[in-house]
Design a protein around this motif. Structure first.
Motif, short mmCIF file in Angstrom:
data_model
loop_
_atom_site.label_atom_id
_atom_site.label_comp_id
_atom_site.label_asym_id
_atom_site.label_seq_id
_atom_site.Cartn_x
_atom_site.Cartn_y
_atom_site.Cartn_z
N ALA A 21 0.83 -1.20 0.00
CA ALA A 21 0.00 0.00 0.00
C ALA A 21 0.87 1.26 0.00
CB ALA A 21 -0.91 0.01 1.23
N LEU A 22 0.28 2.36 -0.43
CA LEU A 22 0.99 3.64 -0.41
C LEU A 22 1.27 4.06 1.03
CD1 LEU A 22 2.11 6.02 -2.01
CD2 LEU A 22 -0.16 7.03 -1.95
N ASN A 23 0.27 3.95 1.90
CA ASN A 23 0.44 4.17 3.34
C ASN A 23 0.54 2.80 3.99
OD1 ASN A 23 0.58 6.88 3.68
ND2 ASN A 23 -1.56 7.16 4.23
N GLU A 24 1.75 2.33 4.19
CA GLU A 24 1.95 0.99 4.71
C GLU A 24 1.38 0.83 6.11
OE1 GLU A 24 4.43 3.02 3.75
OE2 GLU A 24 5.41 2.11 2.03
N VAL A 25 1.56 1.85 6.95
CA VAL A 25 1.03 1.84 8.31
C VAL A 25 -0.36 2.46 8.24
CG1 VAL A 25 1.37 2.61 10.69
CG2 VAL A 25 3.35 2.08 9.24
N LEU A 89 -7.29 2.19 23.24
CA LEU A 89 -6.06 2.69 22.63
C LEU A 89 -6.42 3.79 21.65
CD1 LEU A 89 -4.04 -0.53 21.71
CD2 LEU A 89 -3.74 0.96 23.68
N VAL A 90 -5.59 4.83 21.60
CA VAL A 90 -5.80 5.92 20.66
C VAL A 90 -4.50 6.13 19.89
CG1 VAL A 90 -6.31 8.37 20.38
CG2 VAL A 90 -7.53 7.04 22.11
N VAL A 91 -4.59 6.16 18.55
CA VAL A 91 -3.45 6.47 17.70
C VAL A 91 -3.21 7.97 17.82
CG1 VAL A 91 -2.55 6.45 15.35
CG2 VAL A 91 -4.04 4.59 16.14
N GLU A 92 -2.04 8.35 18.31
CA GLU A 92 -1.74 9.75 18.56
C GLU A 92 -1.15 10.47 17.35
OE1 GLU A 92 -1.89 11.56 21.89
OE2 GLU A 92 -3.45 10.05 21.91
N ASN A 93 -0.51 9.75 16.43
CA ASN A 93 0.09 10.39 15.25
C ASN A 93 -1.01 11.00 14.38
OD1 ASN A 93 1.74 7.78 15.92
ND2 ASN A 93 3.18 9.22 15.03
N TYR A 99 2.96 11.43 10.78
CA TYR A 99 2.47 10.08 10.54
C TYR A 99 3.62 9.13 10.21
CZ TYR A 99 -1.04 6.64 9.56
OH TYR A 99 -1.83 5.52 9.62
N PRO A 100 3.66 7.95 10.81
CA PRO A 100 4.77 7.03 10.60
C PRO A 100 4.78 6.42 9.19
CG PRO A 100 3.13 6.05 12.04
CD PRO A 100 2.69 7.44 11.78
N LYS A 101 5.97 6.29 8.66
CA LYS A 101 6.19 5.66 7.36
C LYS A 101 7.33 4.67 7.49
CE LYS A 101 5.30 7.06 3.61
NZ LYS A 101 4.47 6.38 2.65
N THR A 102 7.35 3.69 6.61
CA THR A 102 8.48 2.78 6.60
C THR A 102 9.64 3.46 5.88
OG1 THR A 102 7.71 1.71 4.56
CG2 THR A 102 7.02 0.72 6.64
N ARG A 103 10.83 3.23 6.38
CA ARG A 103 12.05 3.80 5.80
C ARG A 103 12.96 2.65 5.40
NH1 ARG A 103 9.61 8.43 5.19
NH2 ARG A 103 9.29 9.57 7.10
N ALA A 124 9.66 5.54 10.88
CA ALA A 124 9.95 6.88 11.38
C ALA A 124 8.87 7.83 10.85
CB ALA A 124 11.33 7.34 10.93
N PRO A 125 8.38 8.73 11.65
CA PRO A 125 8.58 8.77 13.10
C PRO A 125 7.92 7.57 13.77
CG PRO A 125 6.96 10.42 12.44
CD PRO A 125 7.49 9.79 11.18
N LEU A 126 8.23 7.37 15.03
CA LEU A 126 7.68 6.23 15.75
C LEU A 126 6.15 6.32 15.84
CD1 LEU A 126 10.24 5.98 18.68
CD2 LEU A 126 10.25 4.78 16.49
N LEU A 127 5.51 5.16 15.90
CA LEU A 127 4.06 5.10 16.04
C LEU A 127 3.71 5.30 17.51
CD1 LEU A 127 1.25 4.56 14.88
CD2 LEU A 127 1.69 2.12 15.19
N ARG A 128 2.97 6.38 17.80
CA ARG A 128 2.57 6.68 19.18
C ARG A 128 1.14 6.19 19.42
NH1 ARG A 128 3.76 11.54 17.66
NH2 ARG A 128 1.82 12.40 18.45
N ILE A 129 1.01 5.32 20.41
CA ILE A 129 -0.28 4.77 20.80
C ILE A 129 -0.47 5.09 22.29
CG2 ILE A 129 -1.65 2.67 21.09
CD1 ILE A 129 -1.16 2.99 18.20
N ALA A 130 -1.60 5.68 22.64
CA ALA A 130 -1.88 6.04 24.01
C ALA A 130 -3.00 5.18 24.57
CB ALA A 130 -2.25 7.52 24.12
N VAL A 131 -2.89 4.87 25.86
CA VAL A 131 -3.95 4.17 26.57
C VAL A 131 -4.74 5.23 27.33
CG1 VAL A 131 -4.49 2.47 28.35
CG2 VAL A 131 -2.53 2.09 26.81
N TYR A 132 -6.03 5.26 27.09
CA TYR A 132 -6.93 6.16 27.80
C TYR A 132 -7.84 5.35 28.70
CZ TYR A 132 -5.69 10.33 25.13
OH TYR A 132 -5.02 11.40 24.59
N ARG A 133 -8.10 5.87 29.90
CA ARG A 133 -8.96 5.18 30.87
C ARG A 133 -10.24 5.98 31.07
NH1 ARG A 133 -3.74 4.82 33.00
NH2 ARG A 133 -3.03 2.65 33.10
#
Length: 136
Positions: A21-25, A89-93, A99-103, A124-133
């Motif tokens: 895919a064009l956007n792998e992530v 879980l919430v994707v923060e990017n 937005y993370p891409k493969t390099r 890169a950049p790293l994939l940021r995932i947050a846990v919300y309660r």
């Protein structure tokens, strides 16, 4: 459950990690849950944030990139499995911002007297995932 912000709402998503895919992530909306941003912010508090990284090396370009994506997906699935009651879980990017891409890095190596390509993939950049309660 994994959520991602789209405009004025958080919507539930499924993983869509594909090396072709064009956007792998990728994350694909599944239309199971949707929360207005204000409602979400009033109902959930940030718990922890995880910066996910992965790396893969190999001789076949597509296989190596997919291996990287599979490793990243395994990390997300482990986070989902570790969620407690009332946690999401919430994707923060953000798309278009961080937005993370493969390099890819390519190197020429000599194996048994023949030139071969060796691929190294990172994210890169790293994939940021947050846990919300839930605060209710």
């Amino acid at each position: 459950m994994i959520l991602r912000r789209y405009g004025t709402s958080y919507q539930s998503v499924d993983l869509n990690f594909d090396s072709k895919a064009l956007n792998e992530v990728g994350f694909r909306r599944n239309h199971e849950h949707s929360f207005a941003v204000d409602d979400f912010d009033a109902s959930y508090a940030l718990g922890t944030t995880h910066e996910l990284e992965a790396e893969a090396e190999g001789d076949v370009q597509d296989h190596t990139e997919q291996q990287l994506l599979d490793r990243l997906q395994e990390q997300i699935e482990a986070l989902v499995a570790g969620l407690g009651d009332g946690e999401v879980l919430v994707v923060e990017n953000e798309q278009g911002h961080d937005y993370p891409k493969t390099r890819q890095q390519t190197a020429n190596v000599i194996i048994e007297g023949e030139n071969r390509l060796h691929f190294t993939y990172t994210i890169a950049p790293l994939l940021r995932i947050a846990v919300y309660r839930s605060i209710e």
